[in-house]
Design a protein around this motif. Structure first.
Motif, PDB file in Angstrom:
ATOM      1  N   ALA A  95       7.055   3.483  90.005  1.00  0.00           N
ATOM      2  CA  ALA A  95       8.159   3.085  89.114  1.00  0.00           C
ATOM      3  C   ALA A  95       9.149   4.246  88.996  1.00  0.00           C
ATOM      4  CB  ALA A  95       7.612   2.691  87.742  1.00  0.00           C
ATOM      5  N   ALA A  96       8.620   5.452  88.865  1.00  0.00           N
ATOM      6  CA  ALA A  96       9.500   6.628  88.773  1.00  0.00           C
ATOM      7  C   ALA A  96      10.263   6.814  90.081  1.00  0.00           C
ATOM      8  CB  ALA A  96       8.670   7.876  88.451  1.00  0.00           C
ATOM      9  N   PHE A  97       9.572   6.598  91.192  1.00  0.00           N
ATOM     10  CA  PHE A  97      10.262   6.716  92.488  1.00  0.00           C
ATOM     11  C   PHE A  97      11.345   5.636  92.600  1.00  0.00           C
ATOM     12  CE2 PHE A  97      10.581   5.305  96.955  1.00  0.00           C
ATOM     13  CZ  PHE A  97      11.206   6.431  97.452  1.00  0.00           C
ATOM     14  N   GLY A  98      11.019   4.426  92.141  1.00  0.00           N
ATOM     15  CA  GLY A  98      11.992   3.322  92.165  1.00  0.00           C
ATOM     16  C   GLY A  98      13.245   3.674  91.365  1.00  0.00           C
ATOM     17  N   ARG A  99      13.060   4.370  90.249  1.00  0.00           N
ATOM     18  CA  ARG A  99      14.229   4.765  89.445  1.00  0.00           C
ATOM     19  C   ARG A  99      15.091   5.780  90.219  1.00  0.00           C
ATOM     20  NH1 ARG A  99      10.299   4.381  85.325  1.00  0.00           N
ATOM     21  NH2 ARG A  99       9.905   6.624  85.265  1.00  0.00           N
ATOM     22  N   ALA A 100      14.435   6.616  90.997  1.00  0.00           N
ATOM     23  CA  ALA A 100      15.199   7.576  91.817  1.00  0.00           C
ATOM     24  C   ALA A 100      15.990   6.821  92.892  1.00  0.00           C
ATOM     25  CB  ALA A 100      14.250   8.587  92.465  1.00  0.00           C
ATOM     26  N   VAL A 101      15.355   5.812  93.500  1.00  0.00           N
ATOM     27  CA  VAL A 101      16.053   4.982  94.498  1.00  0.00           C
ATOM     28  C   VAL A 101      17.256   4.315  93.831  1.00  0.00           C
ATOM     29  CG1 VAL A 101      15.850   2.911  95.952  1.00  0.00           C
ATOM     30  CG2 VAL A 101      13.973   4.577  95.886  1.00  0.00           C
ATOM     31  N   GLN A 102      17.027   3.776  92.637  1.00  0.00           N
ATOM     32  CA  GLN A 102      18.087   3.073  91.906  1.00  0.00           C
ATOM     33  C   GLN A 102      19.254   4.023  91.585  1.00  0.00           C
ATOM     34  OE1 GLN A 102      18.576  -0.002  91.367  1.00  0.00           O
ATOM     35  NE2 GLN A 102      20.281   0.143  89.915  1.00  0.00           N
ATOM     36  N   SER A 103      18.934   5.283  91.345  1.00  0.00           N
ATOM     37  CA  SER A 103      19.997   6.241  90.970  1.00  0.00           C
ATOM     38  C   SER A 103      20.979   6.470  92.110  1.00  0.00           C
ATOM     39  CB  SER A 103      19.373   7.576  90.529  1.00  0.00           C
ATOM     40  OG  SER A 103      18.939   8.311  91.666  1.00  0.00           O
ATOM     41  N   LEU A 104      20.584   6.106  93.313  1.00  0.00           N
ATOM     42  CA  LEU A 104      21.508   6.252  94.453  1.00  0.00           C
ATOM     43  C   LEU A 104      22.382   4.998  94.627  1.00  0.00           C
ATOM     44  CD1 LEU A 104      19.147   8.062  97.015  1.00  0.00           C
ATOM     45  CD2 LEU A 104      21.103   9.044  95.812  1.00  0.00           C
ATOM     46  N   ASN A 105      22.212   4.043  93.725  1.00  0.00           N
ATOM     47  CA  ASN A 105      23.111   2.868  93.678  1.00  0.00           C
ATOM     48  C   ASN A 105      23.263   2.116  94.999  1.00  0.00           C
ATOM     49  OD1 ASN A 105      23.921   2.788  90.958  1.00  0.00           O
ATOM     50  ND2 ASN A 105      25.134   4.664  91.328  1.00  0.00           N
ATOM     51  N   GLY A 106      22.200   2.019  95.750  1.00  0.00           N
ATOM     52  CA  GLY A 106      22.261   1.226  96.971  1.00  0.00           C
ATOM     53  C   GLY A 106      22.626   2.013  98.218  1.00  0.00           C
ATOM     54  N   ALA A 119       2.115  -3.530  97.976  1.00  0.00           N
ATOM     55  CA  ALA A 119       1.962  -3.570  96.512  1.00  0.00           C
ATOM     56  C   ALA A 119       2.860  -2.517  95.851  1.00  0.00           C
ATOM     57  CB  ALA A 119       0.497  -3.335  96.131  1.00  0.00           C
ATOM     58  N   ASP A 120       2.965  -1.342  96.477  1.00  0.00           N
ATOM     59  CA  ASP A 120       3.852  -0.300  95.931  1.00  0.00           C
ATOM     60  C   ASP A 120       5.298  -0.805  95.910  1.00  0.00           C
ATOM     61  OD1 ASP A 120       1.662   1.441  95.830  1.00  0.00           O
ATOM     62  OD2 ASP A 120       2.047   2.195  97.859  1.00  0.00           O
ATOM     63  N   MET A 121       5.687  -1.496  96.995  1.00  0.00           N
ATOM     64  CA  MET A 121       7.072  -1.984  97.092  1.00  0.00           C
ATOM     65  C   MET A 121       7.322  -3.065  96.041  1.00  0.00           C
ATOM     66  SD  MET A 121       8.173  -0.049  99.392  1.00  0.00           S
ATOM     67  CE  MET A 121       6.908   1.210  99.521  1.00  0.00           C
ATOM     68  N   ARG A 122       6.339  -3.953  95.900  1.00  0.00           N
ATOM     69  CA  ARG A 122       6.512  -5.038  94.930  1.00  0.00           C
ATOM     70  C   ARG A 122       6.652  -4.457  93.516  1.00  0.00           C
ATOM     71  NH1 ARG A 122       2.345  -8.409  95.949  1.00  0.00           N
ATOM     72  NH2 ARG A 122       3.478 -10.023  97.033  1.00  0.00           N
ATOM     73  N   GLY A 123       5.870  -3.443  93.225  1.00  0.00           N
ATOM     74  CA  GLY A 123       5.919  -2.819  91.906  1.00  0.00           C
ATOM     75  C   GLY A 123       7.290  -2.248  91.588  1.00  0.00           C
ATOM     76  N   MET A 124       7.970  -1.773  92.605  1.00  0.00           N
ATOM     77  CA  MET A 124       9.277  -1.140  92.383  1.00  0.00           C
ATOM     78  C   MET A 124      10.378  -2.138  92.070  1.00  0.00           C
ATOM     79  SD  MET A 124       9.990   1.953  94.951  1.00  0.00           S
ATOM     80  CE  MET A 124       8.834   1.665  96.242  1.00  0.00           C
ATOM     81  N   GLN A 125      10.136  -3.403  92.416  1.00  0.00           N
ATOM     82  CA  GLN A 125      11.174  -4.423  92.215  1.00  0.00           C
ATOM     83  C   GLN A 125      11.623  -4.527  90.757  1.00  0.00           C
ATOM     84  OE1 GLN A 125       9.411  -7.934  94.074  1.00  0.00           O
ATOM     85  NE2 GLN A 125      11.382  -8.240  95.080  1.00  0.00           N
TER      86      GLN A 125
END
Ligand code: NAI
Length: 346
Positions: A95-106, A119-125
Motif C-alpha cells: 500500500a505504501a509502495f502504491g502511494r509512491a506510484v500514485q505520487s508520480l501521477n501516472g 496479489a500484491d498488484m491487486r492490493g495496490m488498486q
C-alpha cells in the motif's frame, strides 16, 4: 555512475521511504517519450542501496528499449523495493509502495516482477490506478509470466531455425538457468516441442519436479551455463553473461527471459567473437509487458495477445537480417534499433 552506459539519462528517479511499513523503494522513470513509463516492480534483498539504485536504473532503461521494440505506446520505467530485514506486513508495504506510484501521477505504471505477485498488484488498486497484471473475473489479465515464456519459446524456435539450421526443436538440447515463473512455463513449451532439457535452480524442489515431469537432466547452478547444449536460456537474474562466464559457454544460441543478461556491452562483443548468437533479452522477453500493457489499456483478449507475442519471432528474424547487413552484434543492433524508436508518438 554505477557502471551505467553513457547514454543512460533518466527523466526522474524517486526514492520513496515509509518508516511505518519499512518501505524503501526506488522508482525509476527512464523515458516517457512513447507514453507513460511501464515496467514491473521487483522485491529483492540488495547488498546495498547503491546496488538497488543500479538495478532500478539498468532495468528501467531496458524497459524503454523493450517497450519501443515491441511497438507499445509506453515508455520505460521500473521500481525496486529493498526487501525489509525480518518479518514485515506485506499488504501494508505494498500500500505504501502504491502511494509512491500514485505520487508520480501516472508517469509510471507498475506490474509484477521478480519477488512480487498478482496479489500484491491487486492490493495496490485501492491506492492507485497505475497498476496492472491483475486477474479479473471473465476478463483478460493477470500473471504475465506464461506470455513471457511464450515469447522466449518462439524466439528459440526462430533462432534454432536461423542460427542452428534446425527446422524443429525436436532433439535440440536446451539449458535452462532458473525454473521460476517464466522458466517453468518455458520448460513446458520446450518439452512439448521435443527439446532435451538440462536444468538448474537454487531451489532443489523445482529441479526435482522438472526431472520427473520433463525427463530433464539436473546440473548444479555452478555448471549450468557451461553445459554442452545447443541453446542456453538464462531465466534467473541479470548479468549471467560476463567476463568469467562467456569464455566457458558451449551453446551456440542464447535466448532467455532474464533481464540485463549482459554484464557490460563488451560481453556481447565477446559472445560474437566466440561465434555465439545472443538474442537480446529485452527483445525476446517482451511477452509479459505486451500482456500487462494490453490488460492496462483494456484491449486484452487471450488469442490476440498470444498472436502479438508470437510476432517476437518475426523481430528476431529482422534483427538477424539487420545484424548481417550492419556487420555488427545482435546486442548493438537491437540497441540502435530500439533507440531509434524512442520518439514521441503522434
Ligand atoms: P522467479 O523469481 O519466479 O524465478 C527465478 C528463478 O530463478 C527462481 O526459481 C530462483 O530460485 C532461480 N534462481 C535464482 N538464482 C539462480 C541461479 N543462480 N541459478 C539458477 N537458478 C536461480 O522470476 P521470473 O518471473 O521467472 O523471472 C525470471 C527472469 O525473467 C527475471 O530476470 C525477470 O526479471 C525476467 N522477466 C520476467 C518476466 C515475467 O513475466 N515474469 C517478464 C520479463 C522478464
Amino acid at each position: 555512475l554505477f557502471g551505467l552506459p553513457e547514454q543512460a539519462a533518466h527523466e526522474r528517479v524517486l526514492l520513496a521511504t515509509d518508516p511505518a511499513t519499512g518501505l524503501k523503494a526506488i522508482l525509476a522513470v527512464h523515458s516517457t517519450a512513447r507514453g507513460p513509463a511501464f515496467g514491473g516492480c521487483r522485491l529483492w534483498h540488495y547488498e546495498s542501496e547503491a546496488a538497488a539504485l543500479n538495478d532500478a536504473l539498468r532495468l528501467s532503461q531496458g524497459m524503454s528499449l523493450k517497450n519501443a521494440l515491441a511497438d507499445l505506446p509506453f515508455g520505460g520505467g521500473k521500481a525496486v523495493i529493498l526487501k525489509p530485514e525480518g518479518a514485515f506486513d506485506r499488504p501494508a508495504l505494498f500500500a505504501a509502495f502504491g502511494r509512491a506510484v500514485q505520487s508520480l501521477n501516472g508517469a509510471y505504471i507498475t506490474a509484477e516482477d521478480v519477488g512480487t505477485t498478482t496479489a500484491d498488484m491487486r492490493g495496490m488498486q485501492a491506492v492507485t490506478p497505475y497498476v496492472s497484471g491483475i486477474p479479473r473475473e471473465g476478463a483478460f489479465g493477470g500473471d504475465p509470466s506464461p506470455k513471457t515464456a511464450w515469447g522466449v519459446f518462439v524466439s528459440i524456435q526462430a533462432g534454432a531455425r536461423l542460427v542452428l539450421g534446425r527446422s524443429s526443436l525436436d532433439g535440440v538440447r536446451v539449458a535452462l538457468q532458473g525454473l521460476g515463473a517464466v522458466g517453468w512455463h518455458l520448460a513446458e513449451f520446450l518439452h512439448q516441442a521435443g527439446a532435451k532439457l538440462v536444468v538448474a535452480d537454487v531451489d532443489a524442489a523445482k529441479v526435482e519436479r522438472a526431472v520427473a515431469q520433463f525427463g530433464a537432466t539436473a546440473v548444479s547452478v555452478a555448471d549450468i551455463l557451461a553445459v554442452d547444449v545447443d541453446v542456453l536460456a538464462p531465466c534467473a537474474l541479470g548479468a549471467s553473461l560476463n567476463e568469467q562466464t562467456v569464455p566457458t559457454l558451449r551453446a551456440k544460441l542464447i535466448a532467455g527471459a532474464a533481464n540485463n543478461q549482459l554484464a557490460t556491452p563488451a560481453d556481447g562483443d565477446a559472445l560474437q567473437r566466440r561465434g555465439i548468437c545472443y538474442l537480446p533479452d529485452y527483445l525476446v522477453n517482451a511477452g509479459g509487458i505486451i500482456s500487462v500493457a494490453r490488460e492496462y489499456r483494456n484491449e486484452g483478449e487471450e488469442k490476440a495477445v498470444m498472436a502479438e507475442v508470437s510476432k517476437i519471432a518475426e523481430r528476431v528474424e529482422e534483427l538477424l537480417q539487420r545484424v548481417q547487413a550492419a556487420d555488427s552484434t545482435p546486442a548493438r543492433v537491437a540497441d540502435d534499433w530500439a533507440r531509434s524508436k524512442l520518439v514521441r508518438l503522434a
